[in-house]
Design a protein around this motif. Structure first.
Motif, PDB file in Angstrom:
ATOM      1  N   GLN A  76       0.822  -1.192   0.000  1.00 41.25           N
ATOM      2  CA  GLN A  76       0.000   0.000   0.000  1.00 41.25           C
ATOM      3  C   GLN A  76       0.868   1.259   0.000  1.00 41.25           C
ATOM      4  N   ARG A  77       1.966   1.243   0.767  1.00 40.95           N
ATOM      5  CA  ARG A  77       2.847   2.394   0.811  1.00 40.95           C
ATOM      6  C   ARG A  77       3.539   2.600  -0.544  1.00 40.95           C
ATOM      7  N   HIS A  78       3.887   1.509  -1.203  1.00 41.34           N
ATOM      8  CA  HIS A  78       4.518   1.615  -2.516  1.00 41.34           C
ATOM      9  C   HIS A  78       3.553   2.182  -3.557  1.00 41.34           C
ATOM     10  N   HIS A  79       2.248   1.947  -3.326  1.00 40.58           N
ATOM     11  CA  HIS A  79       1.256   2.397  -4.304  1.00 40.58           C
ATOM     12  C   HIS A  79       0.865   3.861  -4.096  1.00 40.58           C
ATOM     13  N   CYS A  80       0.625   4.274  -2.816  1.00 38.53           N
ATOM     14  CA  CYS A  80       0.106   5.621  -2.562  1.00 38.53           C
ATOM     15  C   CYS A  80       1.128   6.574  -1.998  1.00 38.53           C
ATOM     16  N   GLY A  81       2.315   6.107  -1.693  1.00 39.49           N
ATOM     17  CA  GLY A  81       3.336   7.021  -1.186  1.00 39.49           C
ATOM     18  C   GLY A  81       3.562   6.842   0.302  1.00 39.49           C
ATOM     19  N   TYR A  82       4.420   7.725   0.829  1.00 37.86           N
ATOM     20  CA  TYR A  82       4.842   7.604   2.224  1.00 37.86           C
ATOM     21  C   TYR A  82       3.796   8.116   3.205  1.00 37.86           C
ATOM     22  N   SER A  83       2.805   8.879   2.728  1.00 35.44           N
ATOM     23  CA  SER A  83       1.841   9.525   3.621  1.00 35.44           C
ATOM     24  C   SER A  83       0.556   8.729   3.778  1.00 35.44           C
ATOM     25  N   CYS A  84       0.626   7.418   3.628  1.00 37.82           N
ATOM     26  CA  CYS A  84      -0.594   6.620   3.790  1.00 37.82           C
ATOM     27  C   CYS A  84      -1.049   6.600   5.246  1.00 37.82           C
ATOM     28  N   SER A  85      -0.108   6.450   6.198  1.00 43.12           N
ATOM     29  CA  SER A  85      -0.452   6.302   7.608  1.00 43.12           C
ATOM     30  C   SER A  85      -0.033   7.555   8.364  1.00 43.12           C
ATOM     31  N   PRO A  86      -0.873   8.044   9.284  1.00 48.68           N
ATOM     32  CA  PRO A  86      -0.465   9.206  10.098  1.00 48.68           C
ATOM     33  C   PRO A  86       0.771   8.925  10.945  1.00 48.68           C
ATOM     34  N   LEU A  87       0.938   7.667  11.377  1.00 47.20           N
ATOM     35  CA  LEU A  87       2.121   7.344  12.186  1.00 47.20           C
ATOM     36  C   LEU A  87       3.404   7.525  11.390  1.00 47.20           C
ATOM     37  N   ASN A  88       3.335   7.263  10.077  1.00 53.11           N
ATOM     38  CA  ASN A  88       4.524   7.457   9.251  1.00 53.11           C
ATOM     39  C   ASN A  88       4.910   8.931   9.172  1.00 53.11           C
ATOM     40  N   ILE A  89       3.907   9.799   9.101  1.00 56.27           N
ATOM     41  CA  ILE A  89       4.192  11.243   9.072  1.00 56.27           C
ATOM     42  C   ILE A  89       4.800  11.683  10.396  1.00 56.27           C
ATOM     43  N   ILE A  90       4.263  11.165  11.508  1.00 50.31           N
ATOM     44  CA  ILE A  90       4.815  11.524  12.814  1.00 50.31           C
ATOM     45  C   ILE A  90       6.240  11.011  12.948  1.00 50.31           C
ATOM     46  N   ASP A  91       6.482   9.794  12.454  1.00 53.91           N
ATOM     47  CA  ASP A  91       7.854   9.266  12.499  1.00 53.91           C
ATOM     48  C   ASP A  91       8.813  10.132  11.692  1.00 53.91           C
TER      49      ASP A  91
END
Length: 583
Positions: A76-91
């Motif tokens: 899913q991350r490979h398809h839509c980018g790095y901003s799929c999950s809010p936790l990824n943005i916080i990280d």
């Protein structure tokens, strides 16, 4: 002989410039541009912000690595980018803040072994490279960004392992929290948080072991059978069910309270359970050992109270003190203990240097020195000298401060409470706050005796200064002495004029005090070479020779002495008054 020539001018010797006074926290040191002081408010706020981010990392990094990283998420991350999950943005924000913290540490001053603030950029960089740079750098590397794009299972596992490197920053947090180790409640709270955090980490590892094995005999398969959600591919218990069950198992294992409803089945799970039990035994012992030490520290005051009370009762029994006086002793001890908690305040004060003692005494006596009229207008040095001489006295109700016939050796200023003046059984006066009792010291050469009893009606706080101490300070500040005696109003004069010579109107009142002061000053003179006792002889040369013998030599033993040779000393010499004792 010839005097030594000074090697440097006098003003340079007496100056207190930058070479003498340390610049650390006293004045802003000369620092380079864009350099941050390690004790500045900005650095303190920044450290607390980094502390909160480290705590967030310690909680969410293991959880994200174990529960949230999966092949489907990578796809899913490979398809839509790095901003799929809010936790990824916080990280990502946390990684950026950690990198900024590294830059700030390269520009932050530090204190070297000589207690000097180092602000040179090169020295700061070398100090940081030798210290925490490696740990901070590893913790700030965004590994999931560096290997983003490859969705293999090995990459997912590697990202989960590398993200746990952020936990290295907890070492710095532990050093910062070490300053709170002296507080029992803070230590207990930190121990409980540490216990819960380790249980959280072990729960994530417990789930990762069950998820990696994927066997039908593991604890995840047993959990699916128990809750009616059998594990079949992507179907089965939810993440919430898995995490709560894993946390329940680790807590029950760490506390050695295992109920068996969640049990290890495979060899890997059993080995991990053994390790969890070993860790739990160590943590159990450390936490309960600290709890027992904290409880013992809480009751140490009670133990000291009973020990001191036992000494008082042994003293009463040994000396056979009668019951009324015994009751007064016990009541005073109990009240004094509740007032000071068994701490000798004077002993604590004496443990500080004299300059700090003067500041503390000035603070303790500030209400008296600010509100009492005689002390207004005094210089700061005079107030510090007076504050060092004052003693604070606390008296419970019924305590007699001065008995009739006692020598008046001090002057008392009432700070709180009420006292009564009794002559016999008759109350002649009641004094309260800001009242003064004693005797006018400047009118009498010798201390008088009290004509009444002074007894406390309520709990009283009094400031007491001894006669000799007050006169000594006033001698050092003569410009303040006249104003002090002119504005001092003694509310009740305790001096009994019928008990001793020297009452008002007698000859001693006029000349005794001046003779006493002159005699005290005469001892401060430097001895002269020609004086028999180091002072100037009031008699003529003939009389001096008569006392020493012929030719100024020593008198032979047994030599006849005529009455003319032993004339009484003249009235101007020290000790001329028949009431004053010879020095």
């Amino acid at each position: 002989g010839a005097g030594l020539t000074p090697t440097c001018p006098l003003p340079q010797v007496l100056s207190l410039g930058a070479d003498v006074l340390p610049e650390y926290k006293l004045q802003a040191p000369r620092i380079h541009r864009w350099t941050i002081l390690h004790y500045s408010p900005f650095k303190a706020v920044w450290d607390w912000l980094i502390l909160l981010l480290v705590i967030y990392t310690a909680i969410f990094t293991p959880y994200s690595a174990a529960f949230l990283l999966s092949d489907s998420e990578e796809a899913q991350r490979h398809h839509c980018g790095y901003s799929c999950s809010p936790l990824n943005i916080i990280d990502l924000i946390v990684d950026i803040m950690f990198i900024v913290d590294i830059v700030i540490n390269f520009r932050t001053t530090y204190v070297n072994s000589n207690e000097e603030v180092v602000s040179h950029p090169a020295k700061i960089a070398i100090h940081y490279f030798k210290g925490w740079f490696l740990i901070d750098m590893v913790a700030a590397i965004p590994f999931d960004l560096l290997i983003f794009g490859s969705g293999s299972e090995e990459t997912t596992t590697l990202i989960g392992l590398l993200k746990t490197a952020r936990l290295l920053r907890l070492v710095r947090v532990a050093r910062k929290l070490d300053r709170y180790s002296e507080y029992g409640a803070a230590v207990l709270f930190l121990l409980m948080c540490t216990f819960a955090l380790i249980a959280h980490w072990l729960a994530c590892i417990w789930y990762a072991i069950g998820n990696v094995e994927g066997q039908r005999t593991g604890w995840l398969h047993a959990l699916g059978q128990q809750i009616g959600k059998p594990l079949n591919g992507s179907f089965g218990p939810s993440i919430k069910d898995k995490y709560v069950t894993a946390l329940y198992f680790t807590f029950s294992s760490l506390t050695s309270v295992g109920f068996g409803n969640v049990s290890p089945n495979t060899n890997s799970e059993k080995i991990f359970s053994i390790c969890v039990m070993l860790i739990g035994s160590l943590m159990y012992a450390s936490i309960f050992g600290n709890v027992s030490a904290i409880i013992q520290r809480l009751y140490s005051g009670t133990a000291r109270y009973h020990t001191q009370m036992l000494r008082v009762r042994e003293f009463i029994r040994f000396h056979q003190i009668p019951n009324p006086l015994r009751q007064r002793l016990e009541e005073y001890f109990q009240h004094a203990w509740s007032y000071t908690n068994g701490i000798d305040m004077n002993a604590v004060l004496k443990g500080f240097p004299e300059c700090l003692q003067a500041d503390i005494c000035l603070h303790l006596n500030r209400s008296l020195l600010q509100n009492c009229a005689p002390f207004r207008g005094a210089t700061k040095g005079c107030l510090r000298a007076l504050a060092m001489k004052f003693k604070t006295t606390h008296a419970p109700p019924g305590d007699t401060l001065v008995h009739a016939g006692d020598v008046l050796t001090a002057l008392y200023f009432i700070s709180r409470g009420s006292i009564e003046i009794l002559r016999g059984d008759v109350v002649v006066a009641i004094l309260g706050k800001n009242d003064t009792f004693g005797e006018p010291l400047h009118l009498h050469a010798r201390p008088g005796k009290s004509r009444a009893d002074v007894r406390a009606l309520t709990y009283c706080d009094l400031h007491k200064i001894l006669r000799e101490d007050l006169l000594e300070v006033l001698d050092m500040y003569p410009e303040f002495s006249d104003r002090f005696w002119g504005t001092l109003e003694i509310t009740f004069n305790l001096r009994d004029t019928n008990m001793i010579p020297g009452s008002p109107g007698s000859d001693e009142l006029d000349g005794g005090f001046s003779r006493l002061r002159r005699r005290k000053l005469s001892f401060r003179r430097r001895p002269e070479k020609g004086g028999a006792l180091g002072g100037r002889d009031p008699r003529g040369p003939g009389e001096s020779r008569a006392l020493r013998g012929d030719g100024g030599g020593g008198q032979a033993p047994g030599a006849p002495q005529g009455p003319a040779e032993w004339d009484p000393p003249s009235p101007s010499s020290c000790g001329s008054s028949d009431e004053e004792e010879p020095p």
